[in-house]
Write a protein that holds these residues in place. Structure first.
Motif, PDB file in Angstrom:
ATOM      1  N   ALA A 228       0.846  -1.199   0.000  1.00  0.00           N
ATOM      2  CA  ALA A 228       0.000   0.000   0.000  1.00  0.00           C
ATOM      3  C   ALA A 228       0.880   1.248   0.000  1.00  0.00           C
ATOM      4  N   LEU A 229       0.529   2.212  -0.853  1.00  0.00           N
ATOM      5  CA  LEU A 229       1.358   3.406  -0.991  1.00  0.00           C
ATOM      6  C   LEU A 229       0.694   4.687  -0.478  1.00  0.00           C
ATOM      7  N   ASN A 230      -0.617   4.650  -0.244  1.00  0.00           N
ATOM      8  CA  ASN A 230      -1.231   5.858   0.320  1.00  0.00           C
ATOM      9  C   ASN A 230      -2.345   5.486   1.287  1.00  0.00           C
ATOM     10  N   THR A 231      -3.024   6.495   1.831  1.00  0.00           N
ATOM     11  CA  THR A 231      -3.801   6.341   3.058  1.00  0.00           C
ATOM     12  C   THR A 231      -5.302   6.308   2.804  1.00  0.00           C
ATOM     13  N   PRO A 232      -5.989   5.233   3.237  1.00  0.00           N
ATOM     14  CA  PRO A 232      -7.453   5.187   3.111  1.00  0.00           C
ATOM     15  C   PRO A 232      -8.113   6.236   3.994  1.00  0.00           C
ATOM     16  N   HIS A 233      -9.284   6.705   3.547  1.00  0.00           N
ATOM     17  CA  HIS A 233     -10.081   7.722   4.247  1.00  0.00           C
ATOM     18  C   HIS A 233      -9.413   9.091   4.269  1.00  0.00           C
ATOM     19  N   LEU A 234      -8.260   9.197   3.643  1.00  0.00           N
ATOM     20  CA  LEU A 234      -7.600  10.488   3.466  1.00  0.00           C
ATOM     21  C   LEU A 234      -7.365  10.744   1.980  1.00  0.00           C
ATOM     22  N   ASP A 235      -6.737   9.774   1.314  1.00  0.00           N
ATOM     23  CA  ASP A 235      -6.456   9.897  -0.116  1.00  0.00           C
ATOM     24  C   ASP A 235      -7.525   9.232  -0.980  1.00  0.00           C
ATOM     25  N   THR A 253      -5.837  -0.677   4.234  1.00  0.00           N
ATOM     26  CA  THR A 253      -4.423  -1.047   4.283  1.00  0.00           C
ATOM     27  C   THR A 253      -3.562   0.162   4.637  1.00  0.00           C
ATOM     28  N   LYS A 254      -2.532  -0.069   5.444  1.00  0.00           N
ATOM     29  CA  LYS A 254      -1.684   1.011   5.930  1.00  0.00           C
ATOM     30  C   LYS A 254      -0.576   1.304   4.912  1.00  0.00           C
ATOM     31  N   PRO A 255      -0.317   2.574   4.616  1.00  0.00           N
ATOM     32  CA  PRO A 255       0.777   2.882   3.684  1.00  0.00           C
ATOM     33  C   PRO A 255       2.108   2.380   4.217  1.00  0.00           C
ATOM     34  N   GLY A 256       2.879   1.736   3.331  1.00  0.00           N
ATOM     35  CA  GLY A 256       4.158   1.159   3.718  1.00  0.00           C
ATOM     36  C   GLY A 256       4.071  -0.263   4.227  1.00  0.00           C
ATOM     37  N   GLY A 277     -11.387   9.401  -4.763  1.00  0.00           N
ATOM     38  CA  GLY A 277      -9.951   9.651  -4.684  1.00  0.00           C
ATOM     39  C   GLY A 277      -9.127   8.712  -5.541  1.00  0.00           C
ATOM     40  N   THR A 278      -7.850   8.567  -5.188  1.00  0.00           N
ATOM     41  CA  THR A 278      -6.911   7.732  -5.944  1.00  0.00           C
ATOM     42  C   THR A 278      -6.163   6.818  -4.992  1.00  0.00           C
ATOM     43  N   ARG A 279      -6.152   5.542  -5.310  1.00  0.00           N
ATOM     44  CA  ARG A 279      -5.424   4.553  -4.517  1.00  0.00           C
ATOM     45  C   ARG A 279      -4.245   4.030  -5.326  1.00  0.00           C
ATOM     46  N   TYR A 280      -3.067   3.938  -4.688  1.00  0.00           N
ATOM     47  CA  TYR A 280      -1.868   3.420  -5.336  1.00  0.00           C
ATOM     48  C   TYR A 280      -1.368   2.192  -4.572  1.00  0.00           C
ATOM     49  N   ILE A 281      -0.992   1.152  -5.319  1.00  0.00           N
ATOM     50  CA  ILE A 281      -0.364  -0.022  -4.712  1.00  0.00           C
ATOM     51  C   ILE A 281       0.792  -0.481  -5.596  1.00  0.00           C
ATOM     52  N   MET A 282       1.817  -1.072  -4.953  1.00  0.00           N
ATOM     53  CA  MET A 282       2.956  -1.647  -5.660  1.00  0.00           C
ATOM     54  C   MET A 282       2.813  -3.161  -5.638  1.00  0.00           C
TER      55      MET A 282
END
Length: 288
Positions: A228-235, A253-256, A277-282
Motif C-alpha cells: 500500500a502506498l497511500n492512506t485510506p479515508h484520506l487519499d 491497508t496502511k501505507p508502507g 480519490g486515488t489509490r496506489y499499490i505496488m
C-alpha cells in the motif's frame, strides 16, 4: 571483531590529534615526495616523525557516500540508491518497525488464511514512489491494446507503470532480495529461493472514473506482494483485496505495509471498488 590496530598506511579519511603536529619533531611532516603518491608520502613522513597511525572500529565516525550513480535528472534520485548507498537508503526508506518483525516475541499478522501483513517501507518511500510514477505519467490503459507489448511488456488488466519504465527494475529486485525474501522465509517455512525472480513489478492506480476495481483472478506467481502506498479515508475511499475462497477481505491497508499471499491455486482474489480519490499499490509476482 572490534579494536584498535597500529597500521603502516592509511588513506582517504583521517582523524588527527593536532597537538602532535605542533611539536618541533613534526614540523617536517609533508605529503610531498618525489615519485611518490601524496598518501604514501604522508604516511612515510608520519612514521619518520615517530607519529603512529591506527585503525579503529570501536566508534562510528560517519561513512562515505558513493555519488557515482546519483542522477539529479531523476525524480527523487535518493530512492534509486538502495544498492550504492544502502545505509542511507535504509534510514530514509525502510519502515522503522521492519526489523521488529523478526523478534520471536512478535506474532505475525495474518488477516486472512495464509495472507500476511508486514511493515516494510516508510511514509517517505510511499510519497516519493508515487511521485516518481506520476512524474513519468505514462499509465497503461488496462487493455490488450497496450502499446508496451511491442517492447516485450506483459499486459495486465490494470492502469499501471512497470519498474523498468522508470529505471527502478534493478533496485526493486534488490528490495525483493534483501527485505522481502526474509519476510517470506519467516512465514512460508521451507520455501527458499535466493534471489527471488520477478518480471512483473508495477504500480497500479485505482480511480472511480478510470479503473475503480479489478475482477477476480489468480496471479502468475508462487507468491505475490501488494504494498500500500497511500492512506485510506484520506487519499481515497473504498479499495482493498478480497480472497474469494475464504470470503475474507483486507481493507484500510496502511501505507508502507506489505500484504503477502500465495499466487496460484488457493488465493483467487479481486481488487475492491475505490469510490473516491486515488489509490496506489505496488505489486510484484514473485517466482512465476
Amino acid at each position: 571483531m572490534q579494536g584498535i590496530w597500529n597500521v603502516p598506511f592509511i588513506n582517504n579519511c583521517y582523524l588527527m590529534n593536532i597537538a602532535l603536529f605542533r611539536k618541533p619533531s613534526a614540523k617536517h611532516v609533508s605529503y610531498l615526495k618525489e615519485d611518490t603518491d601524496p598518501d604514501m608520502a604522508f604516511c612515510a613522513s608520519l612514521r619518520s616523525a615517530g607519529i603512529m597511525m591506527y585503525v579503529s572500529n570501536e566508534k562510528e565516525f560517519g561513512h562515505l557516500v558513493n555519488s557515482e550513480t546519483f542522477d539529479v535528472s531523476r525524480t527523487n534520485p535518493d530512492i534509486y540508491q538502495v544498492i550504492d548507498n544502502k545505509l542511507d537508503w535504509e534510514q530514509r526508506y525502510l519502515h522503522p518497525k521492519y526489523y521488529e518483525v523478526f523478534d520471536n516475541k512478535e506474532k505475525q499478522l495474518m488477516p486472512c488464511p495464509d495472507v500476511y501483513w508486514f511493515p516494510l517501507m516508510s511514509m517517505r518511500f510511499c510519497k516519493e514512489w508515487i511521485e516518481v510514477m506520476e512524474a513519468f505519467g505514462q499509465w497503461s490503459d488496462g487493455s490488450n491494446n497496450d502499446k508496451r507489448l511491442e517492447s516485450g511488456y506483459e499486459a495486465v488488466p490494470t492502469r499501471d507503470i512497470h519498474m523498468n519504465q522508470v529505471g527502478l527494475d534493478i533496485q526493486w529486485l534488490r528490495i525483493l532480495k534483501d527485505y522481502v525474501r526474509p519476510l517470506q522465509e519467516l512465514v512460508f517455512t521451507g520455501y527458499y529461493h535466493n534471489p527471488p525472480v520477478s518480471v512483473m513489478n508495477f504500480v497500479v492506480r485505482y480511480r472511480p472514473d478510470e479503473q475503480p476495481s479489478l475482477r477476480p483472478h489468480h496471479d502468475s506467481s508462487t507468491y505475490t506482494i501488494n504494498l500500500a502506498l497511500n492512506t485510506p479515508h484520506l487519499d481515497y475511499e473504498g479499495g482493498g483485496c478480497r480472497f474469494i475462497r475464504y470470503n475474507c477481505s483486507v481493507k484500510d491497508t496502511k501505507p508502507g505495509w506489505l500484504l503477502m499471499h500465495p499466487g496460484r491455486l488457493t488465493h483467487f482474489h479481486e481488487g475492491l471498488l475505490v469510490t473516491k480519490g486515488t489509490r496506489y499499490i505496488m505489486i510484484s509476482f514473485v517466482d512465476p
